[in-house]
Write an enzyme that holds these catalytic residues in place. Structure first.
Site, PDB file in Angstrom:
ATOM      1  N   ASP A  73      -7.610  63.182  41.820  1.00  0.00           N
ATOM      2  CA  ASP A  73      -7.138  63.906  40.640  1.00  0.00           C
ATOM      3  C   ASP A  73      -6.296  65.115  41.047  1.00  0.00           C
ATOM      4  O   ASP A  73      -6.457  65.677  42.134  1.00  0.00           O
ATOM      5  CB  ASP A  73      -8.291  64.314  39.732  1.00  0.00           C
ATOM      6  CG  ASP A  73      -9.570  64.669  40.470  1.00  0.00           C
ATOM      7  OD1 ASP A  73      -9.556  64.732  41.712  1.00  0.00           O
ATOM      8  OD2 ASP A  73     -10.594  64.890  39.807  1.00  0.00           O
ATOM      9  N   GLU A 132      -9.487  67.383  34.325  1.00  0.00           N
ATOM     10  CA  GLU A 132     -10.287  68.476  33.773  1.00  0.00           C
ATOM     11  C   GLU A 132     -10.302  68.467  32.244  1.00  0.00           C
ATOM     12  O   GLU A 132     -11.275  68.884  31.620  1.00  0.00           O
ATOM     13  CB  GLU A 132      -9.752  69.831  34.268  1.00  0.00           C
ATOM     14  CG  GLU A 132      -9.896  70.055  35.768  1.00  0.00           C
ATOM     15  CD  GLU A 132     -11.339  70.181  36.208  1.00  0.00           C
ATOM     16  OE1 GLU A 132     -12.223  70.299  35.343  1.00  0.00           O
ATOM     17  OE2 GLU A 132     -11.591  70.156  37.420  1.00  0.00           O
TER      18      GLU A 132
END
Length: 381
Positions: A73, A132
Site C-alpha cells: 500500500d 488508510e
C-alpha cells in the site's frame, strides 16, 4: 538486487513524500523511476485511468503454473510528523505513520531480485493506493484491475508492527486483522425550552439510552469467546444549557474477527436503534459503511505453508501472533482471492499512527530476504 543501503535510501525518499488516499501521484512517479532502473527483460508495467495512482508490475515466469500477487500500500496519513529525522515528511500535515514507506520498499526489494533472476511462476506486484481510507483494494477489484493475465491466483502482503523485534516475521492461522464498519446515527425529536420538557422530545436522553443499549450487543449477542467491539466515539447534541436538543448525532466503529460476526453486530445495531426510535417516538437514521475493510482472514493452506517455511528457516526469527482489532483493506482482496497477510517487526516504542513512529530500517533487508526465500520455495510446491 537492491543493496541494504539502497533499500534504506528508497525508504527515506518515500518517507519524505507521503500523500493521502488517491492522491499518491508523486509516490507513483518515484516508484516508476526506481522500477524503470531494474532489468526490464521479464517485467511489464501497467497503470489504470480508472484508478490513476495504482501501479501493477508483472514478472513473467519461466515455467508458470500460477500467478502470485504481492501487494504494497502507498498512502500516508493526515498526521504532522514529530520525529525530527533528517528525512522527515516534506508535506505539511502528512506522514507515513503506518509504515507504508516500508511496505513499498520491501516490495521493490523483492521485485528487484526477481527482475534479475526470473521466477518460475508469474508474479504480480500491486502498489495500491488508498488503504488508510477509501478502500483502494476494493476499488481496484471492482474496477477490474485484476483481469486476464493481471489476475493473481493468490495474494500475499505484509504490515509492519512496532511490537516485534526488527526483522521478525509474525503470522497466524485464521484472522490477522479485524474487519471494521463505520457507524453514523442521527436521532430526531423536538427541541424546546428546558423548563417545559413535556412539550419537547429530548434526543440527548434518547442518545444516552441508545449508547447504553449498544454496549449490550457484544456482551449479550456475540459469542464471548469470539470477540468484537462496538465503540461510540463521538456524540453531538444541543446548543445551550437551557434548551432541549431535538437532534443528536453519534459516530462510532464496529470491529469483528469474521464477516459473519460483523454482519450479526450490524443487524443487532439496526434492531436496537429501531427499538429506541419506537420507545422515544423519534426518527432514527443509521448508516453503516464497511467498504473494503473486511476481516483479514488468512487462507488455511497457504498460511500453513508460509508459517512452516518461516519456522524452519534458521535465518528467520518467526513468532506466532494474536489477531489485532485494527482494520486493513487487504481483507476485501482476501475474500476474493486466497492469500496470506503477515507482520514484519520494526521494533519501535511509538505505535502505528503515531506522529513519532520511527521503525528500525534493519527490518528492510530481513523482510526482503525472508519473503524472497518463501516465494522461491512456494513456486516449487
Amino acid at each position: 538486487m537492491l543493496t541494504s543501503q539502497q533499500l534504506i535510501q528508497i525508504r527515506r525518499q518515500l518517507h519524505r513524500i507521503p500523500e493521502l488516499a488517491l492522491e499518491e501521484y508523486q509516490t507513483q512517479r518515484y516508484l516508476l523511476q526506481v522500477i524503470q532502473n531494474f532489468k526490464q527483460q521479464y517485467l511489464q508495467i501497467q497503470t489504470f485511468p480508472q484508478l490513476p495512482t495504482a501501479l501493477l508490475v508483472r514478472v513473467q515466469g519461466s515455467n508458470p503454473q500460477k500467478t502470485i500477487g504481492y501487494r504494497a500500500d502507498m498512502d500516508g496519513l493526515p498526521i504532522e510528523e514529530k520525529t525530527d529525522l533528517p528525512f522527515a515528511s516534506q508535506h505539511a500535515g502528512q506522514m507515513h505513520a503506518c509504515g507504508h514507506d516500508f511496505h513499498m520498499t520491501v516490495a521493490l526489494g523483492i521485485l528487484s531480485y526477481f527482475s534479475e533472476r526470473q521466477p518460475q511462476d508469474n508474479l504480480i506486484f500491486f502498489f495500491q493506493p488508498a488503504e488508510e481510507s477509501k478502500n483502494g483494494g476494493k476499488l481496484a477489484y471492482e474496477q477490474n484491475v485484476f483481469t486476464g493475465k493481471w489476475r493473481p491466483d493468490e495474494f500475499f502482503a505484509l504490515h509492519v508492527t512496532p511490537d516485534l523485534p526488527a526483522g521478525t516475521i509474525g503470522c497466524r492461522l485464521g484472522t490477522l486483522f479485524a474487519g471494521t464498519t463505520e457507524v453514523n446515527i442521527d436521532l430526531y425529536g423536538q427541541d424546546g425550552h428546558a423548563a417545559y420538557p413535556q412539550q419537547a422530545n429530548d434526543m440527548i436522553v434518547a442518545a444516552a439510552a441508545l449508547i447504553e443499549q449498544i454496549q449490550t450487543i457484544i456482551s449479550r449477542s456475540i459469542d464471548p469467546i469470539a470477540g468484537g467491539v462496538v465503540t461510540i466515539g463521538k456524540l453531538e447534541a444541543g446548543t445551550i444549557r437551557n434548551a432541549i436538543a431535538g437532534h443528536a448525532h453519534l459516530e462510532g466503529t464496529i470491529r469483528g474477527l469474521s464477516q459473519s460476526m460483523i454482519e450479526r453486530i450490524d443487524q443487532r445495531l439496526r434492531e436496537v436503534t429501531a427499538g429506541i426510535a419506537k420507545s422515544f417516538n423519534a426518527e432514527v437514521k443509521i448508516q453503516l459503511n464497511q467498504g473494503g475493510y473486511w476481516p483479514v482472514e488468512n487462507n488455511p493452506h497457504l498460511t500453513a505453508e508460509f508459517i512452516n517455511y518461516m519456522k524452519e528457516n534458521s535465518q528467520v526469527n518467526y513468532q506466532n501472533t494474536q489477531p489485532a482489532m485494527t482494520g486493513e483493506d487487504f481483507g476485501y482482496l482476501l475474500a476474493q482471492i486466497p492469500g496470506t497477510m503477515f507482520w514484519l517487526g520494526v521494533d519501535d516504542s511509538s505505535q502505528l499512527h503515531s506522529a513519532t513512529f520511527n521503525p528500525q530500517e534493519s527490518a528492510l533487508r530481513a523482510g526482503v530476504t525472508a519473503i524472497v526465500g518463501f516465494l522461491q520455495a512456494h513456486m516449487q510446491q
